[in-house]
Motif scaffolding. Structure first.
Motif, PDB file in Angstrom:
ATOM      1  N   LYS A 155      36.911 163.941  54.113  1.00  0.00           N
ATOM      2  CA  LYS A 155      38.211 163.374  53.758  1.00  0.00           C
ATOM      3  C   LYS A 155      39.298 164.295  54.280  1.00  0.00           C
ATOM      4  O   LYS A 155      39.235 165.512  54.094  1.00  0.00           O
ATOM      5  N   VAL A 156      40.307 163.711  54.908  1.00  0.00           N
ATOM      6  CA  VAL A 156      41.360 164.459  55.593  1.00  0.00           C
ATOM      7  C   VAL A 156      42.667 164.327  54.820  1.00  0.00           C
ATOM      8  O   VAL A 156      43.130 163.211  54.557  1.00  0.00           O
ATOM      9  N   LYS A 157      43.264 165.449  54.471  1.00  0.00           N
ATOM     10  CA  LYS A 157      44.564 165.431  53.824  1.00  0.00           C
ATOM     11  C   LYS A 157      45.660 165.301  54.877  1.00  0.00           C
ATOM     12  O   LYS A 157      45.724 166.077  55.836  1.00  0.00           O
ATOM     13  N   LEU A 158      46.529 164.294  54.688  1.00  0.00           N
ATOM     14  CA  LEU A 158      47.670 164.085  55.575  1.00  0.00           C
ATOM     15  C   LEU A 158      48.943 164.559  54.886  1.00  0.00           C
ATOM     16  O   LEU A 158      48.958 164.805  53.678  1.00  0.00           O
ATOM     17  N   THR A 159      50.034 164.672  55.662  1.00  0.00           N
ATOM     18  CA  THR A 159      51.287 165.189  55.102  1.00  0.00           C
ATOM     19  C   THR A 159      52.461 164.234  55.244  1.00  0.00           C
ATOM     20  O   THR A 159      53.580 164.562  54.841  1.00  0.00           O
ATOM     21  N   GLY A 160      52.237 163.053  55.838  1.00  0.00           N
ATOM     22  CA  GLY A 160      53.340 162.122  56.026  1.00  0.00           C
ATOM     23  C   GLY A 160      54.106 162.332  57.316  1.00  0.00           C
ATOM     24  O   GLY A 160      55.146 161.699  57.520  1.00  0.00           O
ATOM     25  N   GLU A 161      53.616 163.196  58.183  1.00  0.00           N
ATOM     26  CA  GLU A 161      54.204 163.407  59.510  1.00  0.00           C
ATOM     27  C   GLU A 161      53.392 162.567  60.492  1.00  0.00           C
ATOM     28  O   GLU A 161      52.336 162.991  60.953  1.00  0.00           O
ATOM     29  N   LEU A 162      53.846 161.376  60.813  1.00  0.00           N
ATOM     30  CA  LEU A 162      53.027 160.347  61.434  1.00  0.00           C
ATOM     31  C   LEU A 162      52.327 160.831  62.701  1.00  0.00           C
ATOM     32  O   LEU A 162      51.093 160.752  62.801  1.00  0.00           O
ATOM     33  N   ASP A 163      53.077 161.296  63.676  1.00  0.00           N
ATOM     34  CA  ASP A 163      52.451 161.687  64.944  1.00  0.00           C
ATOM     35  C   ASP A 163      51.488 162.859  64.759  1.00  0.00           C
ATOM     36  O   ASP A 163      50.398 162.878  65.341  1.00  0.00           O
ATOM     37  N   LEU A 164      51.885 163.835  63.959  1.00  0.00           N
ATOM     38  CA  LEU A 164      51.022 164.985  63.714  1.00  0.00           C
ATOM     39  C   LEU A 164      49.766 164.572  62.957  1.00  0.00           C
ATOM     40  O   LEU A 164      48.658 165.039  63.269  1.00  0.00           O
ATOM     41  N   ASP A 165      49.925 163.699  61.972  1.00  0.00           N
ATOM     42  CA  ASP A 165      48.765 163.249  61.211  1.00  0.00           C
ATOM     43  C   ASP A 165      47.773 162.494  62.099  1.00  0.00           C
ATOM     44  O   ASP A 165      46.549 162.665  61.981  1.00  0.00           O
TER      45      ASP A 165
ATOM     46  N   PHE B 278      45.439 175.797  50.107  1.00  0.00           N
ATOM     47  CA  PHE B 278      45.056 174.407  50.354  1.00  0.00           C
ATOM     48  C   PHE B 278      46.309 173.564  50.380  1.00  0.00           C
ATOM     49  O   PHE B 278      47.070 173.529  49.411  1.00  0.00           O
ATOM     50  N   ARG B 279      46.541 172.863  51.508  1.00  0.00           N
ATOM     51  CA  ARG B 279      47.789 172.129  51.707  1.00  0.00           C
ATOM     52  C   ARG B 279      47.540 170.628  51.711  1.00  0.00           C
ATOM     53  O   ARG B 279      46.609 170.141  52.352  1.00  0.00           O
ATOM     54  N   ILE B 280      48.404 169.912  50.962  1.00  0.00           N
ATOM     55  CA  ILE B 280      48.452 168.460  51.002  1.00  0.00           C
ATOM     56  C   ILE B 280      49.908 168.061  51.175  1.00  0.00           C
ATOM     57  O   ILE B 280      50.780 168.918  51.347  1.00  0.00           O
TER      58      ILE B 280
END
Length: 333
Positions: A148-158, A18-20
């Motif tokens: 609920k969607v976990k984002l990673t701080g990579e703006l375009d990818l998120d 599980f990745r956040i």
């Protein structure tokens, strides 16, 4: 009344990684506390808070440091001063609630003065992955009414992730959890893109300690504090910056403090959310009591596990239900 305390560590395996933002989890350790008065037993589970380095070792140390006072007999009010906020106190506090329910023959919800529980809609969380895999995951949550969607701080990818999920599931309530992944300079573009995807909650976009950066930021959707809000002491600093307070029992140290935070948040004009660290049904059931007072509910922790406890909470048609047999009910007749 003298008590016997048993505290033990357990490793919970996740069904899949599980990745956040900044972390990948494959397993987690929890601490399970059992308190006995010789006739009745109460249980509680603490999962700790990874970003505060509140792990199983720390939780056990906190419990052992308080053992003699707890076993001499303690109530929940005294426990708040005895132990620091965190997963260790959460486990003991919830065990005290459960024990009292058994002793008095009353469910915890009555002891706490909350409405009689009903099933509540919960979010189901998508760990960060490629947009295609997250869209497929959203489709696989066929019964989910909220995601609920976990984002990673990579703006375009998120943004691409959220767009793919919304295309796959145009029907669901959608929220995102940034887990402190963005800067103020990115926030305007992020919020605009989320708004275009009909995202209805943005959780913890900035790092803890950067709360003042939100002064004057006009978000098109509610912004929830998570890492920025640990206990009731943090509530005064949220108003005007956040609109929602995400309460987690592991952060604040148990149901007793969580109920206090909910009341303080309402008084401050904030909406209230209940969330969870990954844990079993034994950890979800106390939070389910708090959920009866909340605007947003995120209690899907057991769905990530390879194996849950029995009896367990029930997920049905996008809702969660925790009966008194899971935790917090009187002893069976």
């Amino acid at each position: 009344m003298a008590l016997t305390l048993d505290a033990r560590r357990e490793t919970l395996r996740l069904a899949a990684p599980f990745r956040i933002s900044g972390h990948v989890f494959e397993e987690t350790e929890v601490v399970v506390v059992t308190l006995s008065d010789g006739t009745h037993r109460g249980r509680g589970e603490g999962g700790g808070v990874y970003y505060l380095h509140d792990d199983a070792e720390t939780m056990m140390a906190d419990i052992e440091a308080a053992r003699s006072r707890i076993e001499a007999g303690i109530d929940r009010t005294a426990l708040q001063a005895l132990m620091p906020a965190g997963g260790g106190r959460n486990a003991v506090d919830c065990a005290l609630w459960d024990l009292e329910a058994k002793q008095k023959g009353m469910p915890v919800w009555q002891l706490a003065g909350v409405p009689e529980p009903r099933p509540v809609v919960t979010t189901f969380t998508l760990g960060a992955d490629s947009p295609e895999k997250m869209a497929a995951g959203a489709s696989a949550y066929a019964d989910a009414r909220a995601i609920k969607v976990k984002l990673t701080g990579e703006l375009d990818l998120d943004i691409a992730r959220v767009q793919a999920i919304r295309a796959a599931r145009p029907d669901v309530w959608l929220g995102v959890d940034a887990n402190q992944g963005f800067t103020l300079g990115e926030l305007g573009d992020l919020a605009a893109a989320l708004d275009a995807c009909r995202v209805l909650l943005l959780e913890q976009p900035l790092a803890r300690g950067r709360e003042a950066d939100l002064d004057g930021f006009a978000s098109p959707m509610p912004v929830a504090a998570d890492e920025s809000a640990l206990t009731s002491a943090d509530v005064p600093g949220l108003a005007g910056r956040f609109t929602v307070n995400n309460i987690k029992l592991d952060k604040c140290g148990g149901l007793t403090e969580a109920l206090k935070i909910a009341n303080a948040s309402r008084e401050a004009g904030l909406q209230v959310m209940v969330g969870n660290m990954v844990g079993t049904s034994l950890a979800m059931a106390p939070a389910f009591v708090l959920a009866q007072l909340c605007d947003f509910v995120d209690l899907d922790g057991p769905t990530f596990l390879a194996q849950d406890r029995e009896p367990s909470v029930t997920y049905s048609h996008g809702t969660i239900w925790a009966g008194g047999d899971v935790w917090g009910g009187p002893d069976p007749a």
